[in-house]
Motif scaffolding. Structure first.
Motif, PDB file in Angstrom:
ATOM      1  N   MET A 173     -37.338 -37.747 -10.254  1.00  0.00           N
ATOM      2  CA  MET A 173     -37.595 -39.102  -9.760  1.00  0.00           C
ATOM      3  C   MET A 173     -39.016 -39.148  -9.231  1.00  0.00           C
ATOM      4  N   TYR A 174     -39.669 -40.282  -9.415  1.00  0.00           N
ATOM      5  CA  TYR A 174     -41.085 -40.418  -9.081  1.00  0.00           C
ATOM      6  C   TYR A 174     -41.317 -41.737  -8.342  1.00  0.00           C
ATOM      7  N   TYR A 208     -43.022 -36.951  -5.976  1.00  0.00           N
ATOM      8  CA  TYR A 208     -41.967 -36.834  -6.964  1.00  0.00           C
ATOM      9  C   TYR A 208     -40.914 -35.851  -6.471  1.00  0.00           C
ATOM     10  N   SER A 209     -39.766 -35.877  -7.143  1.00  0.00           N
ATOM     11  CA  SER A 209     -38.655 -34.999  -6.778  1.00  0.00           C
ATOM     12  C   SER A 209     -38.091 -34.374  -8.036  1.00  0.00           C
ATOM     13  N   TYR A 210     -37.765 -33.092  -7.941  1.00  0.00           N
ATOM     14  CA  TYR A 210     -37.177 -32.385  -9.073  1.00  0.00           C
ATOM     15  C   TYR A 210     -35.767 -31.918  -8.763  1.00  0.00           C
ATOM     16  N   GLY A 211     -35.175 -32.455  -7.711  1.00  0.00           N
ATOM     17  CA  GLY A 211     -33.796 -32.167  -7.370  1.00  0.00           C
ATOM     18  C   GLY A 211     -33.529 -32.605  -5.948  1.00  0.00           C
ATOM     19  N   THR A 243     -38.931 -31.941  -3.208  1.00  0.00           N
ATOM     20  CA  THR A 243     -39.952 -32.955  -3.447  1.00  0.00           C
ATOM     21  C   THR A 243     -41.336 -32.317  -3.379  1.00  0.00           C
ATOM     22  N   ASP A 244     -42.301 -33.029  -3.936  1.00  0.00           N
ATOM     23  CA  ASP A 244     -43.669 -32.533  -3.886  1.00  0.00           C
ATOM     24  C   ASP A 244     -44.622 -33.716  -3.895  1.00  0.00           C
ATOM     25  N   ASP A 286     -30.531 -41.201  -5.143  1.00  0.00           N
ATOM     26  CA  ASP A 286     -31.400 -41.974  -4.267  1.00  0.00           C
ATOM     27  C   ASP A 286     -32.685 -41.237  -3.912  1.00  0.00           C
ATOM     28  N   PHE A 287     -33.788 -41.984  -3.994  1.00  0.00           N
ATOM     29  CA  PHE A 287     -35.106 -41.435  -3.666  1.00  0.00           C
ATOM     30  C   PHE A 287     -35.805 -42.480  -2.812  1.00  0.00           C
ATOM     31  N   LEU A 288     -36.073 -42.137  -1.566  1.00  0.00           N
ATOM     32  CA  LEU A 288     -36.639 -43.079  -0.616  1.00  0.00           C
ATOM     33  C   LEU A 288     -38.116 -42.792  -0.392  1.00  0.00           C
ATOM     34  N   LEU A 289     -38.888 -43.857  -0.337  1.00  0.00           N
ATOM     35  CA  LEU A 289     -40.316 -43.769  -0.033  1.00  0.00           C
ATOM     36  C   LEU A 289     -40.551 -44.469   1.301  1.00  0.00           C
TER      37      LEU A 289
END
Lengths: 113, 115
Positions: free
Chosen positions: A32-33, A48-51, A55-56, A73-76
């Motif tokens: 997810m980006y 971004y996230s790879y699991g 995140t990185d 879910d990916f929160l910014l």
């Protein structure tokens, strides 16, 4: 269409306030980006996230943090919004397979006043 | 780090004509994906075409085709029989396949198709 939704779609906030944007996917994709899109700059990667919990940072990560406690879910978070963070934010997901591509959310227009 | 360069900020073409959008990239990777995405005024990002680096054959999708030159690190998009609906911003993008995958975009080319 891939199941990816962003919320909110539009937001106006004041300088110095915290803001959280949400990206939700139903595709079980690993990656997810978060990108921001500004005129003349294309799309620039924020984080971004790879699991889950992995995140990185991307190229424009200053002033932003992210979290991924669940696959979907990916929160910014903008800890303290500034006018320079006025932009259109896109979430994207991807997974490697026979038809690798990135799928994008509808975008969130954030205005910091 | 990878970089993607689109040297044409804007292009114009008349309906039914052919236009080519340029893209170059820089990477030390051997295996990767390249994409062209279209963004119409609705802001939606739409995949136009995908190329896998290990495939020598150029990808085609109906009126859209690419000229992939791996040694030259060039990935141009040709749109044949241009239509008014092709008016949009076009982004070239690079995705690495080794390590952690990220997608790097060029700055975009605004294509205007006129009657």
């Amino acid at each position: 269409d891939a199941g990816i939704t962003q919320s909110p779609r539009h937001k106006v906030t004041e300088t110095g306030t915290p803001v959280t944007l949400r990206c939700h996917q139903t595709e079980n994709h690993r990656y997810m980006y978060w990108y921001r899109q500004d005129p003349g700059h294309g799309l620039r990667l924020i984080h971004y996230s790879y699991g889950v919990k992995d995140t990185d940072k991307g190229e424009v990560s200053d002033g932003y943090s992210v979290s991924r406690s669940k696959t979907e879910d990916f929160l910014l978070t903008l800890e303290s919004a500034t006018s320079s963070q006025t932009s259109v934010y896109f979430c994207a997901i991807s997974e490697f397979g026979s038809n690798t591509e990135a799928f994008f959310g509808q975008g969130t227009r954030l205005t910091v006043v | 780090a990878q970089t993607v360069t689109q040297s044409q900020p804007e292009m114009s073409v008349q309906e039914a004509e052919t236009v080519t959008l340029s893209c170059t990239y820089d990477t030390s990777e051997n295996n990767y994906y390249l994409f062209w995405y279209k963004q119409p005024p609705s802001r939606q990002m739409i995949l136009v075409i995908r190329q896998e680096a290990y495939k020598q054959q150029n990808a085609t999708e109906n009126r859209f085709s690419v000229n992939f030159q791996k040694a030259a690190k060039s990935f141009s998009l040709k749109i044949s029989d241009s239509q008014l609906g092709d008016t949009a911003m076009y982004f070239c993008a690079f995705m690495r396949t080794s390590g952690y995958s990220t997608l790097t975009f060029g700055k975009g080319t605004m294509l205007l198709v006129s009657p």
